[in-house]
Design an enzyme around this catalytic site. Structure first.
Site, PDB file in Angstrom:
ATOM      1  N   CYS A 191     -40.247 -17.373  -9.072  1.00 36.37           N
ATOM      2  CA  CYS A 191     -40.829 -16.665  -7.921  1.00 36.37           C
ATOM      3  C   CYS A 191     -39.765 -16.355  -6.874  1.00 36.37           C
ATOM      4  N   GLY A 212     -42.228 -23.672 -15.886  1.00 30.93           N
ATOM      5  CA  GLY A 212     -42.365 -22.232 -15.724  1.00 30.93           C
ATOM      6  C   GLY A 212     -42.253 -21.414 -16.996  1.00 30.93           C
ATOM      7  N   SER A 213     -41.769 -20.183 -16.819  1.00 30.56           N
ATOM      8  CA  SER A 213     -41.763 -19.223 -17.936  1.00 30.56           C
ATOM      9  C   SER A 213     -40.545 -18.306 -17.836  1.00 30.56           C
ATOM     10  N   SER A 257     -47.766  -2.115 -19.209  1.00 33.10           N
ATOM     11  CA  SER A 257     -48.259  -1.588 -17.932  1.00 33.10           C
ATOM     12  C   SER A 257     -49.129  -2.629 -17.221  1.00 33.10           C
ATOM     13  N   GLY A 258     -48.638  -3.889 -17.244  1.00 33.30           N
ATOM     14  CA  GLY A 258     -49.294  -4.967 -16.497  1.00 33.30           C
ATOM     15  C   GLY A 258     -48.722  -5.009 -15.086  1.00 33.30           C
ATOM     16  N   GLU A 269     -45.667  -2.610 -10.790  1.00 37.17           N
ATOM     17  CA  GLU A 269     -44.882  -2.769  -9.555  1.00 37.17           C
ATOM     18  C   GLU A 269     -43.545  -2.030  -9.673  1.00 37.17           C
ATOM     19  N   MET A 290     -50.793 -17.205 -14.571  1.00 37.55           N
ATOM     20  CA  MET A 290     -49.353 -17.152 -14.278  1.00 37.55           C
ATOM     21  C   MET A 290     -49.075 -16.494 -12.930  1.00 37.55           C
ATOM     22  N   HIS A 306     -63.960  -4.234  14.171  1.00 36.26           N
ATOM     23  CA  HIS A 306     -63.869  -2.770  14.122  1.00 36.26           C
ATOM     24  C   HIS A 306     -62.723  -2.293  15.023  1.00 36.26           C
TER      25      HIS A 306
HETATM   26  C1  LIG Z   1     -40.910  -9.847 -11.387  1.00 36.96           C
HETATM   27  C2  LIG Z   1     -41.972 -10.875 -11.073  1.00 36.96           C
HETATM   28  C3  LIG Z   1     -42.756 -10.738  -9.939  1.00 36.96           C
HETATM   29  C4  LIG Z   1     -43.729 -11.671  -9.646  1.00 36.96           C
HETATM   30  N1  LIG Z   1     -44.484 -11.489  -8.538  1.00 36.96           N
HETATM   31  C5  LIG Z   1     -45.446 -12.370  -8.243  1.00 36.96           C
HETATM   32  C6  LIG Z   1     -46.232 -12.218  -7.081  1.00 36.96           C
HETATM   33  O1  LIG Z   1     -46.055 -11.266  -6.307  1.00 36.96           O
HETATM   34  N2  LIG Z   1     -47.188 -13.119  -6.819  1.00 36.96           N
HETATM   35  C7  LIG Z   1     -47.423 -14.179  -7.644  1.00 36.96           C
HETATM   36  O2  LIG Z   1     -48.313 -14.976  -7.365  1.00 36.96           O
HETATM   37  N3  LIG Z   1     -46.699 -14.360  -8.762  1.00 36.96           N
HETATM   38  C8  LIG Z   1     -45.712 -13.486  -9.078  1.00 36.96           C
HETATM   39  N4  LIG Z   1     -44.956 -13.675 -10.193  1.00 36.96           N
HETATM   40  C9  LIG Z   1     -45.251 -14.833 -11.048  1.00 36.96           C
HETATM   41  C10 LIG Z   1     -44.608 -16.110 -10.454  1.00 36.96           C
HETATM   42  O3  LIG Z   1     -43.233 -15.891 -10.271  1.00 36.96           O
HETATM   43  C11 LIG Z   1     -44.832 -17.291 -11.383  1.00 36.96           C
HETATM   44  O4  LIG Z   1     -46.201 -17.406 -11.687  1.00 36.96           O
HETATM   45  C12 LIG Z   1     -44.360 -18.574 -10.726  1.00 36.96           C
HETATM   46  O5  LIG Z   1     -42.996 -18.495 -10.459  1.00 36.96           O
HETATM   47  C13 LIG Z   1     -44.634 -19.780 -11.625  1.00 36.96           C
HETATM   48  O6  LIG Z   1     -44.189 -20.922 -10.970  1.00 36.96           O
HETATM   49  P1  LIG Z   1     -43.780 -22.227 -11.800  1.00 36.96           P
HETATM   50  O7  LIG Z   1     -43.367 -23.233 -10.773  1.00 36.96           O
HETATM   51  O8  LIG Z   1     -44.813 -22.571 -12.773  1.00 36.96           O
HETATM   52  O9  LIG Z   1     -42.508 -21.782 -12.672  1.00 36.96           O
HETATM   53  P2  LIG Z   1     -41.092 -21.171 -12.281  1.00 36.96           P
HETATM   54  O10 LIG Z   1     -41.121 -20.496 -10.983  1.00 36.96           O
HETATM   55  O11 LIG Z   1     -40.654 -20.415 -13.467  1.00 36.96           O
HETATM   56  O12 LIG Z   1     -40.178 -22.460 -12.092  1.00 36.96           O
HETATM   57  C14 LIG Z   1     -39.887 -23.333 -13.151  1.00 36.96           C
HETATM   58  C15 LIG Z   1     -38.525 -23.932 -12.904  1.00 36.96           C
HETATM   59  O13 LIG Z   1     -38.279 -24.972 -13.850  1.00 36.96           O
HETATM   60  C16 LIG Z   1     -36.936 -24.853 -14.326  1.00 36.96           C
HETATM   61  N5  LIG Z   1     -36.838 -25.584 -15.589  1.00 36.96           N
HETATM   62  C17 LIG Z   1     -37.152 -25.180 -16.844  1.00 36.96           C
HETATM   63  N6  LIG Z   1     -36.945 -26.187 -17.727  1.00 36.96           N
HETATM   64  C18 LIG Z   1     -36.502 -27.239 -17.000  1.00 36.96           C
HETATM   65  C19 LIG Z   1     -36.150 -28.575 -17.328  1.00 36.96           C
HETATM   66  N7  LIG Z   1     -36.225 -29.037 -18.577  1.00 36.96           N
HETATM   67  N8  LIG Z   1     -35.748 -29.385 -16.328  1.00 36.96           N
HETATM   68  C20 LIG Z   1     -35.697 -28.946 -15.037  1.00 36.96           C
HETATM   69  N9  LIG Z   1     -36.029 -27.707 -14.668  1.00 36.96           N
HETATM   70  C21 LIG Z   1     -36.439 -26.867 -15.639  1.00 36.96           C
HETATM   71  C22 LIG Z   1     -36.741 -23.342 -14.420  1.00 36.96           C
HETATM   72  O14 LIG Z   1     -35.373 -23.020 -14.509  1.00 36.96           O
HETATM   73  C23 LIG Z   1     -37.381 -22.921 -13.104  1.00 36.96           C
HETATM   74  O15 LIG Z   1     -36.470 -23.071 -12.057  1.00 36.96           O
HETATM   75  C24 LIG Z   1     -43.941 -12.777 -10.510  1.00 36.96           C
HETATM   76  C25 LIG Z   1     -43.146 -12.931 -11.645  1.00 36.96           C
HETATM   77  C26 LIG Z   1     -42.163 -11.999 -11.916  1.00 36.96           C
HETATM   78  C27 LIG Z   1     -41.307 -12.198 -13.136  1.00 36.96           C
HETATM   79  N1  LIG Z   2     -48.002  -9.417  -8.183  1.00 40.32           N
HETATM   80  C1  LIG Z   2     -48.083 -10.432  -9.024  1.00 40.32           C
HETATM   81  O1  LIG Z   2     -48.838 -11.363  -8.837  1.00 40.32           O
HETATM   82  C2  LIG Z   2     -47.209 -10.436 -10.226  1.00 40.32           C
HETATM   83  C3  LIG Z   2     -46.166  -9.543 -10.339  1.00 40.32           C
HETATM   84  C4  LIG Z   2     -45.389  -9.600 -11.476  1.00 40.32           C
HETATM   85  C5  LIG Z   2     -45.655 -10.537 -12.464  1.00 40.32           C
HETATM   86  N2  LIG Z   2     -46.681 -11.393 -12.328  1.00 40.32           N
HETATM   87  C6  LIG Z   2     -46.995 -12.369 -13.393  1.00 40.32           C
HETATM   88  O2  LIG Z   2     -46.058 -12.234 -14.435  1.00 40.32           O
HETATM   89  C7  LIG Z   2     -46.721 -12.208 -15.686  1.00 40.32           C
HETATM   90  C8  LIG Z   2     -46.036 -11.225 -16.595  1.00 40.32           C
HETATM   91  O3  LIG Z   2     -46.239  -9.877 -16.146  1.00 40.32           O
HETATM   92  P1  LIG Z   2     -46.129  -8.685 -17.162  1.00 40.32           P
HETATM   93  O4  LIG Z   2     -46.461  -7.429 -16.427  1.00 40.32           O
HETATM   94  O5  LIG Z   2     -44.878  -8.786 -17.928  1.00 40.32           O
HETATM   95  O6  LIG Z   2     -47.260  -9.061 -18.203  1.00 40.32           O
HETATM   96  P2  LIG Z   2     -48.796  -8.583 -18.371  1.00 40.32           P
HETATM   97  O7  LIG Z   2     -49.376  -9.546 -19.335  1.00 40.32           O
HETATM   98  O8  LIG Z   2     -49.443  -8.382 -17.057  1.00 40.32           O
HETATM   99  O9  LIG Z   2     -48.685  -7.142 -19.052  1.00 40.32           O
HETATM  100  C9  LIG Z   2     -47.980  -6.952 -20.247  1.00 40.32           C
HETATM  101  C10 LIG Z   2     -48.407  -5.629 -20.849  1.00 40.32           C
HETATM  102  O10 LIG Z   2     -47.521  -5.330 -21.929  1.00 40.32           O
HETATM  103  C11 LIG Z   2     -48.265  -4.821 -23.027  1.00 40.32           C
HETATM  104  N3  LIG Z   2     -47.443  -5.051 -24.249  1.00 40.32           N
HETATM  105  C12 LIG Z   2     -47.105  -6.234 -24.804  1.00 40.32           C
HETATM  106  N4  LIG Z   2     -46.284  -6.042 -25.878  1.00 40.32           N
HETATM  107  C13 LIG Z   2     -46.085  -4.705 -25.997  1.00 40.32           C
HETATM  108  C14 LIG Z   2     -45.306  -3.864 -26.877  1.00 40.32           C
HETATM  109  N5  LIG Z   2     -44.558  -4.362 -27.856  1.00 40.32           N
HETATM  110  N6  LIG Z   2     -45.336  -2.523 -26.699  1.00 40.32           N
HETATM  111  C15 LIG Z   2     -46.091  -1.989 -25.688  1.00 40.32           C
HETATM  112  N7  LIG Z   2     -46.823  -2.724 -24.830  1.00 40.32           N
HETATM  113  C16 LIG Z   2     -46.824  -4.066 -24.959  1.00 40.32           C
HETATM  114  C17 LIG Z   2     -49.573  -5.583 -22.948  1.00 40.32           C
HETATM  115  O11 LIG Z   2     -50.621  -4.893 -23.596  1.00 40.32           O
HETATM  116  C18 LIG Z   2     -49.808  -5.646 -21.422  1.00 40.32           C
HETATM  117  O12 LIG Z   2     -50.498  -4.521 -20.929  1.00 40.32           O
HETATM  118  C19 LIG Z   2     -48.163 -11.819 -15.419  1.00 40.32           C
HETATM  119  O13 LIG Z   2     -48.975 -12.682 -16.162  1.00 40.32           O
HETATM  120  C20 LIG Z   2     -48.369 -12.022 -13.963  1.00 40.32           C
HETATM  121  O14 LIG Z   2     -49.248 -13.093 -13.755  1.00 40.32           O
HETATM  122  C21 LIG Z   2     -47.477 -11.348 -11.222  1.00 40.32           C
END
Ligand SMILES: Cc1cc2nc3c(=O)[nH]c(=O)nc-3n(C[C@H](O)[C@H](O)[C@H](O)COP(=O)(O)OP(=O)(O)OC[C@H]3O[C@@H](n4cnc5c(N)ncnc54)[C@H](O)[C@@H]3O)c2cc1C
Ligand SMILES: NC(=O)c1ccc[n+]([C@@H]2O[C@H](COP(=O)([O-])OP(=O)(O)OC[C@H]3O[C@@H](n4cnc5c(N)ncnc54)[C@H](O)[C@@H]3O)[C@@H](O)[C@H]2O)c1
Length: 514
Positions: free
Chosen positions: A74, A178-179, A215-216, A221, A364, A494
């Site tokens: 994040c 995380g992921s 297009s998720g 975004e 997520m 309002h």
């Molecule tokens: C481009 C993008 C935009 C996003 N925008 C939003 C948004 O606007 N709003 C929203 O709610 N969510 C958003 N998300 C999703 C959000 O980032 C994740 O849901 C959130 O970060 C998950 O938090 P987490 O703590 O589970 O994992 P993470 O934030 O992934 O943190 C996990 C941490 O654990 C570390 N780690 C892994 N393995 C180990 C280990 N063995 N020992 C120690 N550390 C380890 C990783 O390196 C990482 O630092 C977005 C994601 C992306 C990719």
């Molecule tokens: N504003 C936010 O809260 C925010 C912003 C960014 C990411 N995230 C989090 O990050 C996660 C990942 O986001 P994301 O947009 O990557 O995933 P997503 O799951 O939202 O969307 C992925 C899309 O890719 C398509 N897809 C998968 N494989 C494909 C292929 N081979 N060819 C064509 N289409 C394919 C799926 O059908 C789906 O529509 C989400 O689960 C979301 O929770 C959240």
């Protein structure tokens, strides 16, 4: 930078230094413990951070393994830098939108320009600042931080510093690792012309034509960022409509506002089966698409860049889950509603082991990870707590935003059919809202769905100006069990955008807001 052990911790001979392990219990009692810590958290993203803060408030002596990546996705590669890019590019879009400005009586004389590197610095500088704040907050509260990755150890209640001969013992352990981006087979990521959000957030260049696979949330975004900065976008989506994870009606309205008027086209029902990187300015990226049903080659595209936004996979490989007998479901750690880890899907609870955030795949989102962390700590501290995921809102920060909480219409209809109740729906419109019209941004709708028998709200979906802020009222209503009738009696300021919801609530109970 953080040393392997900062704050109050010192290591000696592979074990934590023999400082008396003391639990600072909430009631002010002090007891000697048989563990180095009350709680060890593996992973320092928003989930781990939220859990750590709550653990301190509960008096638990806490250590967190950062894996050298404090802030996690994040802060470093997700919410924070992406919202900074959206903020900057959104201004560019607004200032280049002559028709919109003209409707407000404004004209911009001259070309609106942007500095790509400065926008990139804004995003990445902000991430660094937020990461610093996050680390400082943990240090200030006395949470010990270990920079190594953590791995589970046979017997449980122990965490190994990966790559070191060091083991920390803790009464309870939370996995919060995380992921990472999912890249489908056949797609070759070079980080330059074919990339995921990890690289796109650095904004090293603005391609003229970028294909976005998926297009998720992320795809949508980034389509907002790229088109604002002048790129053309082609969505490649495996399912039969773009934005398939959003409520269908809302996705249709969003398509009308966010896709059709912009330099965006799309291919649906096709997989990006083979993507071969190019060379910037010299050789295009080649994308082979196959039909999702027939698996036959459907089309070949040659574009400047390809962004892969096809979802995310759990980052659980380095945890040594097998050491504690845990089998995952495609890498996702299975938990019950109390965030306790299960041995396998539907399996037994593993004592003293919890998993929160993206690593369990329940929802997520950053705030969901944090909420699960707080909930896990409540359970560790002895108060049974379950997160209501249907009350956790989500938002996509496009211009305008899309936001929702609870069920989409398809799921709500199914619940109504299964539960033998009638589904009620109320609609609100931005086009009749004074504040939206004052901003000359009257596009968008809000939809509220409720159970006609119990009057409970089941789901709310909004597309329109500041939807991400508007949705919170509805999340509160679901969490607190506020009925649709009570919502319809609450006074809304309002003129504000919240009156769009007022209209939806009143409409739902057969009254008019006007
Ligand atoms: C481009 C993008 C935009 C996003 N925008 C939003 C948004 O606007 N709003 C929203 O709610 N969510 C958003 N998300 C999703 C959000 O980032 C994740 O849901 C959130 O970060 C998950 O938090 P987490 O703590 O589970 O994992 P993470 O934030 O992934 O943190 C996990 C941490 O654990 C570390 N780690 C892994 N393995 C180990 C280990 N063995 N020992 C120690 N550390 C380890 C990783 O390196 C990482 O630092 C977005 C994601 C992306 C990719
Ligand atoms: N504003 C936010 O809260 C925010 C912003 C960014 C990411 N995230 C989090 O990050 C996660 C990942 O986001 P994301 O947009 O990557 O995933 P997503 O799951 O939202 O969307 C992925 C899309 O890719 C398509 N897809 C998968 N494989 C494909 C292929 N081979 N060819 C064509 N289409 C394919 C799926 O059908 C789906 O529509 C989400 O689960 C979301 O929770 C959240």
């Amino acid at each position: 930078m953080l040393a392997c052990a900062i704050a109050a911790i010192a290591f000696a001979g592979g074990r934590v230094a023999p400082r008396a392990p003391v639990s600072r219990l909430a009631a002010g009692r002090v007891r000697m413990a048989q563990f180095d810590y009350d709680l060890a958290i593996i992973g320092c993203g928003v989930g781990g951070h939220g859990a750590a803060l709550h653990a301190v408030s509960k008096g638990l002596k806490t250590v967190i393994f950062t894996g050298g990546d404090a802030g996690g996705t994040c802060v470093n590669r997700g919410c924070v830098p992406s919202k900074a890019l959206l903020a900057a590019s959104g201004r560019v879009r607004e200032m280049r939108d002559d028709a919109h400005l003209k409707s407000l009586g404004i004209s911009v004389n001259g070309v609106v320009e942007y500095d790509r590197a400065a926008i990139s610095n804004h995003a990445n500088g902000l991430a660094a600042r937020v990461k610093g704040n996050l680390v400082n907050s943990l240090v200030a509260l006395g949470v010990d931080m270990i920079e190594a990755k953590g791995a589970l150890v046979k017997g449980g209640q122990k965490v190994q510093c990966v790559g070191q001969d060091r083991v920390v013992t803790a009464k309870d352990v939370i996995i919060a690792t995380g992921s990472v981006p999912f890249v489908p087979r056949g797609i070759e990521v070079d980080g330059k012309t074919v990339f995921t959000s990890d690289e796109a957030l650095k904004l090293e260049w603005v391609p003229d034509w970028v294909a976005i696979v998926g297009s998720g949330y992320i795809g949508l975004e980034f389509s907002d960022v790229y088109t604002a900065l002048g790129s053309e976008v082609t969505f490649i989506e495996a399912l039969d409509r773009i934005m398939p994870t959003f409520d269908q009606q809302i996705a249709q309205v969003a398509q009308r506002i966010l896709v059709r008027p912009r330099a965006i086209d799309s291919r649906t029902g096709v997989f990006a089966a083979k993507v071969t990187p190019g060379v910037r300015g010299e050789k295009p990226v080649r994308i082979e698409m196959i039909d999702a049903k027939t698996k036959e080659l459907a089309e070949v595209l040659e574009v400047d860049a390809c962004m892969v936004a096809t979802g995310r996979v759990p980052y659980t490989q380095s945890l040594a889950l097998d050491a504690v007998g845990v089998e995952t479901e495609r890498g996702f750690v299975q938990t019950n509603e109390m965030m306790q880890v299960l041995t396998k899907p539907g399996g037994q609870v593993v004592p003293n082991l919890y998993c929160i955030g993206d690593a369990n795949g329940k929802m997520m989102l950053a705030h969901a990870a944090s909420a699960q962390g707080i909930s896990a700590v409540e359970n560790i501290a002895g108060t049974v707590h379950k997160v209501n995921h249907e009350a956790i809102p989500a938002a996509c920060f496009t211009h305008p935003e899309i936001a929702f909480v609870g069920l989409d219409e398809a799921a709500a209809k199914k619940r109504a059919a299964d539960g033998g109740f009638e589904l009620g729906i109320g609609m609100g419109n931005f086009r009749a809202n004074s504040k939206a019209l004052a901003e000359a941004e009257g596009e968008g709708v809000a939809k509220v769905m409720f159970n006609k028998k119990t009057r409970q709200v089941l789901g709310v979906h909004i597309v329109g100006l500041h939807a991400a802020d508007l949705i919170q009222e509805c999340a509160n209503a679901i969490e607190l069990g506020t009925t649709i009738d009570q919502l319809a009696m609450i006074t809304h300021t309002h003129p504000t955008l919240s009156e769009v919801l007022d209209e939806a609530f009143k409409g739902a109970v057969g009254r008019s807001a006007h």
